[in-house]
Design an enzyme around this catalytic site. Structure first.
Site, mmCIF file in Angstrom:
data_model
loop_
_atom_site.group_PDB
_atom_site.id
_atom_site.type_symbol
_atom_site.label_atom_id
_atom_site.label_comp_id
_atom_site.label_asym_id
_atom_site.label_seq_id
_atom_site.Cartn_x
_atom_site.Cartn_y
_atom_site.Cartn_z
ATOM 1 N N HIS A 186 -36.176 1.762 -87.672
ATOM 2 C CA HIS A 186 -37.016 2.839 -88.221
ATOM 3 C C HIS A 186 -37.860 2.304 -89.385
ATOM 4 C CE1 HIS A 186 -37.959 6.879 -89.909
ATOM 5 N NE2 HIS A 186 -37.872 6.211 -91.041
ATOM 6 N N GLU A 187 -37.217 1.563 -90.278
ATOM 7 C CA GLU A 187 -37.958 1.018 -91.425
ATOM 8 C C GLU A 187 -39.062 0.068 -90.970
ATOM 9 O OE1 GLU A 187 -37.660 2.066 -94.507
ATOM 10 O OE2 GLU A 187 -36.104 3.434 -93.844
ATOM 11 N N HIS A 191 -42.198 1.810 -89.876
ATOM 12 C CA HIS A 191 -43.181 2.153 -90.910
ATOM 13 C C HIS A 191 -44.168 1.020 -91.105
ATOM 14 C CE1 HIS A 191 -41.764 5.978 -92.164
ATOM 15 N NE2 HIS A 191 -40.557 5.550 -92.506
ATOM 16 N N GLU A 211 -42.743 9.688 -90.446
ATOM 17 C CA GLU A 211 -41.313 9.602 -90.119
ATOM 18 C C GLU A 211 -41.108 9.736 -88.608
ATOM 19 O OE1 GLU A 211 -38.981 8.602 -92.086
ATOM 20 O OE2 GLU A 211 -40.463 8.532 -93.683
ATOM 21 N N ASP A 226 -39.518 6.926 -86.202
ATOM 22 C CA ASP A 226 -38.384 7.250 -85.326
ATOM 23 C C ASP A 226 -38.694 6.855 -83.878
ATOM 24 O OD1 ASP A 226 -36.813 8.217 -87.331
ATOM 25 O OD2 ASP A 226 -37.078 10.347 -86.850
HETATM 26 ZN ZN LIG Z 1 -38.776 6.637 -92.867
#
Ligand SMILES: [Zn+2]
Length: 413
Positions: free
Chosen positions: A279-280, A283, A357, A361
């Site tokens: 997930h990070e 970004h 976000e 995801d």
């Molecule tokens: Zn996040």
């Protein structure tokens, strides 16, 4: 515009700012209380009723404190502006006999120091009463005091040259000084992003490289799969201050680091940690970081252009309780009063953040596993006592992350 008209506008804006925030907090308290008795159906067999109720109680306690802070913040702002606080501080430094550049620098530094001093009682209450009551606090009095001292020293060491440079440019660069200040400000922001992980964060936490083993192997495989290079994977001793767990990704260019809180490593399985990291990385891969930097640069240019105009208007100073115009009082007024006029942009920034976000995801679901990420999120919600039932409007206004139920439904769709 006349000074008294601007005073009226300011008071109306501050009234609205305060009323809307109190109203949202009230709704949130109401919504969480009503849903306290039952775990939401989507989480029925994932989270125990006792954990759900702890999250509700924690949220209620935090939001009640937030209401006090909203009112206090409005009072403090009034004291600094119409109450004559800035005027008082300005007259103290005005009679110091320092050169104008250093008078202005000392004025702003002491303002920032006083603003953070005023904040300390709340911070003590939050750490040693609220967080303590819910079992999250691990900060000792000694750590608390040394943290405050380090922050104060950083303000002096980093703040002094930055403020002096800004005031010098305002004074020497003519009508378009704000373009120069913008360039310095943006450059400073980038420099801090680069320097923070290597030089500042280690002042507050110990960074230990992740040890070789199955977890490190999994993480390296994931990074290779995603074509990502970093300057290391670290575990920090977040547990020194708090039981809350987190993972983040920090730095720029060669200084990029992946950081896990020790509390997170302890509570998640290897699959779950991989999904959180994916997930990070999402970004980064979806260019959220660069988009944020660009949008911040645009907003600060617009803000500084506005300040470039305001600085020439007497009503701006007189309408906010400052009798004698100067570069440093203009900066101070701008910094402390601007949020009152721009807070309606806040939901927009929250909306962008939530959109990012979802995208991160989706990326994690693609390169790792949606099931593992869901499991990790449920655990993190439970362990951090984040409410599963926020008020929808409160959440839309404030939350940088989508509400749990929406986020997990999205992940599994
Ligand atoms: Zn996040």
């Amino acid at each position: 515009m006349s000074a008294s008209l601007f005073t009226t506008l300011f008071l109306v804006a501050l009234g609205l700012y305060t009323a809307i925030q109190l109203w949202l907090a009230g709704r949130h308290i109401q919504h969480v209380s009503v849903n306290r008795s039952k775990v939401p159906p989507a989480f029925a067999n994932k989270i125990e009723l006792t954990a759900h109720q702890k999250a509700a109680d924690y949220t209620l306690a935090k939001t009640s404190l937030e209401r006090i802070e909203i009112v206090l913040g409005a009072v403090i702002l009034l004291v600094w502006t119409l109450g004559g606080g800035l005027q008082w501080l300005d007259s103290i430094w005005g009679s110091s006999g320092l050169a104008p550049l250093w008078t202005g620098t000392a004025f702003l530094l002491s303002l920032f120091a006083l603003l953070s001093l005023i904040d300390i009682p709340m911070s003590i209450y939050r750490t040693f009463t609220l967080e303590e009551r819910f079992g999250f606090n691990r900060t000792t009095v000694k750590t608390f005091i040394t943290d405050q001292l380090k922050q104060f020293l950083l303000l002096i060491v980093i703040g002094t040259p930055l403020i002096a440079a800004v005031l010098w440019l305002m004074n020497n660069m003519g009508t378009y000084w704000w373009v120069w200040v913008w360039a310095v400000w943006t450059g400073f922001g980038l420099l801090m992003m680069w320097a923070y992980p290597a030089f500042i964060a280690p002042l507050f936490n110990k960074f230990n490289p992740l040890e070789d083993g199955p977890l490190k192997q999994r993480i390296q495989d994931l990074m290779t799969r995603c074509g990502f290079t970093s300057n290391g994977i670290f575990i920090i001793d977040g547990s020194r201050r708090s039981g809350h767990g987190n993972a983040y990704f920090t730095g720029l260019g060669q200084n990029k680091r992946i950081v896990f809180f020790d509390t997170l490593i302890e509570s998640l399985s290897t699959d779950e940690i991989e999904a959180v990291l994916a997930h990070e990385l999402g970004h980064f891969k979806r260019k959220h970081i660069i988009k944020r930097i660009i949008s911040m640069a645009i907003f600060s240019l617009a803000g500084l252009a506005l300040l470039g105009w305001l600085i020439t208007q007497n009503w701006f100073y007189n309408g906010l309780g400052v009798a004698s115009p100067s570069l440093h009082t203009a900066l101070a007024l701008f910094l402390i009063a601007l949020p009152v006029f721009t807070f309606l942009l806040h939901p927009l920034s929250s909306w962008f953040s939530r959109k990012h976000e979802f995208e991160a995801d989706a990326y994690a679901a693609e390169v790792s596993s949606a099931t593992s990420l869901t499991q990790a999120l449920v655990k993190l919600y439970e362990e951090n006592a984040n409410t599963l039932t926020p008020d929808p409007l409160y959440s839309a206004f404030h939350d940088s992350h989508p509400p749990a139920a929406v986020r997990i439904a999205h992940l599994n769709s």
